[in-house]
Design a protein around this motif. Structure first.
Motif, PDB file in Angstrom:
ATOM      1  N   MET A  36       2.963  -5.300  -4.401  1.00 56.61           N
ATOM      2  CA  MET A  36       1.588  -5.270  -3.910  1.00 56.61           C
ATOM      3  C   MET A  36       0.692  -4.444  -4.820  1.00 56.61           C
ATOM      4  O   MET A  36       1.024  -3.309  -5.161  1.00 56.61           O
ATOM      5  N   GLY A  37      -0.446  -5.003  -5.183  1.00 53.34           N
ATOM      6  CA  GLY A  37      -1.437  -4.271  -5.967  1.00 53.34           C
ATOM      7  C   GLY A  37      -0.832  -3.638  -7.200  1.00 53.34           C
ATOM      8  O   GLY A  37      -0.187  -4.299  -8.005  1.00 53.34           O
ATOM      9  N   ASP A  38      -1.024  -2.328  -7.317  1.00 48.41           N
ATOM     10  CA  ASP A  38      -0.486  -1.594  -8.458  1.00 48.41           C
ATOM     11  C   ASP A  38       0.887  -1.002  -8.179  1.00 48.41           C
ATOM     12  O   ASP A  38       1.351  -0.132  -8.893  1.00 48.41           O
ATOM     13  N   GLY A  39       1.526  -1.461  -7.114  1.00 47.35           N
ATOM     14  CA  GLY A  39       2.857  -0.979  -6.793  1.00 47.35           C
ATOM     15  C   GLY A  39       2.822   0.151  -5.774  1.00 47.35           C
ATOM     16  O   GLY A  39       1.791   0.413  -5.158  1.00 47.35           O
ATOM     17  N   PRO A  40       3.953   0.826  -5.603  1.00 45.82           N
ATOM     18  CA  PRO A  40       4.062   1.868  -4.582  1.00 45.82           C
ATOM     19  C   PRO A  40       2.999   2.968  -4.740  1.00 45.82           C
ATOM     20  O   PRO A  40       2.646   3.341  -5.856  1.00 45.82           O
ATOM     21  N   ALA A  41       2.526   3.438  -3.601  1.00 48.84           N
ATOM     22  CA  ALA A  41       1.541   4.517  -3.554  1.00 48.84           C
ATOM     23  C   ALA A  41       2.122   5.658  -2.730  1.00 48.84           C
ATOM     24  O   ALA A  41       3.156   5.510  -2.080  1.00 48.84           O
ATOM     25  N   THR A  42       1.434   6.777  -2.730  1.00 53.81           N
ATOM     26  CA  THR A  42       1.891   7.895  -1.909  1.00 53.81           C
ATOM     27  C   THR A  42       1.586   7.596  -0.447  1.00 53.81           C
ATOM     28  O   THR A  42       0.749   6.748  -0.131  1.00 53.81           O
ATOM     29  N   GLU A  43       2.240   8.335   0.440  1.00 52.03           N
ATOM     30  CA  GLU A  43       1.970   8.166   1.861  1.00 52.03           C
ATOM     31  C   GLU A  43       0.499   8.464   2.158  1.00 52.03           C
ATOM     32  O   GLU A  43      -0.138   7.748   2.941  1.00 52.03           O
ATOM     33  N   ALA A  44      -0.038   9.495   1.535  1.00 54.27           N
ATOM     34  CA  ALA A  44      -1.449   9.852   1.757  1.00 54.27           C
ATOM     35  C   ALA A  44      -2.371   8.713   1.314  1.00 54.27           C
ATOM     36  O   ALA A  44      -3.361   8.405   1.996  1.00 54.27           O
ATOM     37  N   GLU A  45      -2.041   8.066   0.206  1.00 50.06           N
ATOM     38  CA  GLU A  45      -2.863   6.942  -0.267  1.00 50.06           C
ATOM     39  C   GLU A  45      -2.784   5.763   0.701  1.00 50.06           C
ATOM     40  O   GLU A  45      -3.790   5.095   0.957  1.00 50.06           O
ATOM     41  N   ASP A  46      -1.588   5.513   1.248  1.00 48.54           N
ATOM     42  CA  ASP A  46      -1.450   4.415   2.207  1.00 48.54           C
ATOM     43  C   ASP A  46      -2.185   4.722   3.507  1.00 48.54           C
ATOM     44  O   ASP A  46      -2.774   3.836   4.121  1.00 48.54           O
ATOM     45  N   ARG A  47      -2.175   5.987   3.936  1.00 49.74           N
ATOM     46  CA  ARG A  47      -2.940   6.361   5.131  1.00 49.74           C
ATOM     47  C   ARG A  47      -4.437   6.207   4.881  1.00 49.74           C
ATOM     48  O   ARG A  47      -5.177   5.738   5.751  1.00 49.74           O
ATOM     49  N   ALA A  48      -4.886   6.557   3.688  1.00 54.36           N
ATOM     50  CA  ALA A  48      -6.299   6.396   3.340  1.00 54.36           C
ATOM     51  C   ALA A  48      -6.666   4.910   3.294  1.00 54.36           C
ATOM     52  O   ALA A  48      -7.739   4.507   3.758  1.00 54.36           O
TER      53      ALA A  48
END
Length: 171
Positions: A36-48
């Motif tokens: 997805m998109g640019d790949g895995p993100a941090t939990e904080a980024e996913d919450r945002a």
């Protein structure tokens, strides 16, 4: 306003604030987020990102985003939105690994494509898929998408652009 879509086994409806933990769990699963998109993100980024679904996407009616549910449980994510990369509308879908291999991906993709054609009146719908994501490429090919070009990414990987045209109405 994102409409509710139904398939044989799935309900696609707008997210609710109560979906945050399941959304974050889906997006934090690297088996899913790697595609997805640019790949895995941090939990904080996913919450945002989840927060922006409400404060931007839904609030400003930017595009359609769905929670994908089976038997009341969140099992995936779907969207259709205009993107410059394909100069048209692109479908995006993701399912939790426990839902893989059961035909649910086909149901989600078909529902979103059908909405693009009937609900939005689009003449064609696009998908961009990492060349290494063979399962998604096979699914899209099965439901009528055709490979139109490749995009070479900055990291050296290849993204495939596929398109499905609306079938002419029967006379």
């Amino acid at each position: 306003m994102t409409p509710v879509l139904r398939t044989e086994r799935l309900l696609l409806d707008p997210y609710t604030p109560e979906d945050e933990e399941a959304f974050v769990a889906l997006f934090q699963d690297t088996r899913v987020s790697r595609w997805m998109g640019d790949g895995p993100a941090t939990e904080a980024e996913d919450r945002a990102l989840f927060g922006r679904v409400f404060t931007k996407v839904y609030a400003e009616d930017l595009f359609d985003v769905w929670a994908v549910r089976r038997d009341g449980r969140l099992v995936g994510h779907a969207e259709i939105k205009r993107t410059d990369e394909v100069d048209g509308h692109e479908i995006i879908y993701a399912l939790a690994p426990e839902a893989w291999g059961s035909g649910l991906g086909t149901e989600v993709a078909e529902a979103v494509v059908a909405y693009g054609f009937a609900g939005l009146g689009l003449p064609e719908v696009h998908a961009t898929v990492a060349a290494a994501n063979t399962a998604s490429l096979a699914l899209l090919t099965r439901i009528g998408f055709v490979h139109v070009r490749d995009v070479r990414e900055d990291d050296g990987s290849t993204t495939r652009v596929l398109t499905r045209h609306r079938e002419p109405a029967a006379v």
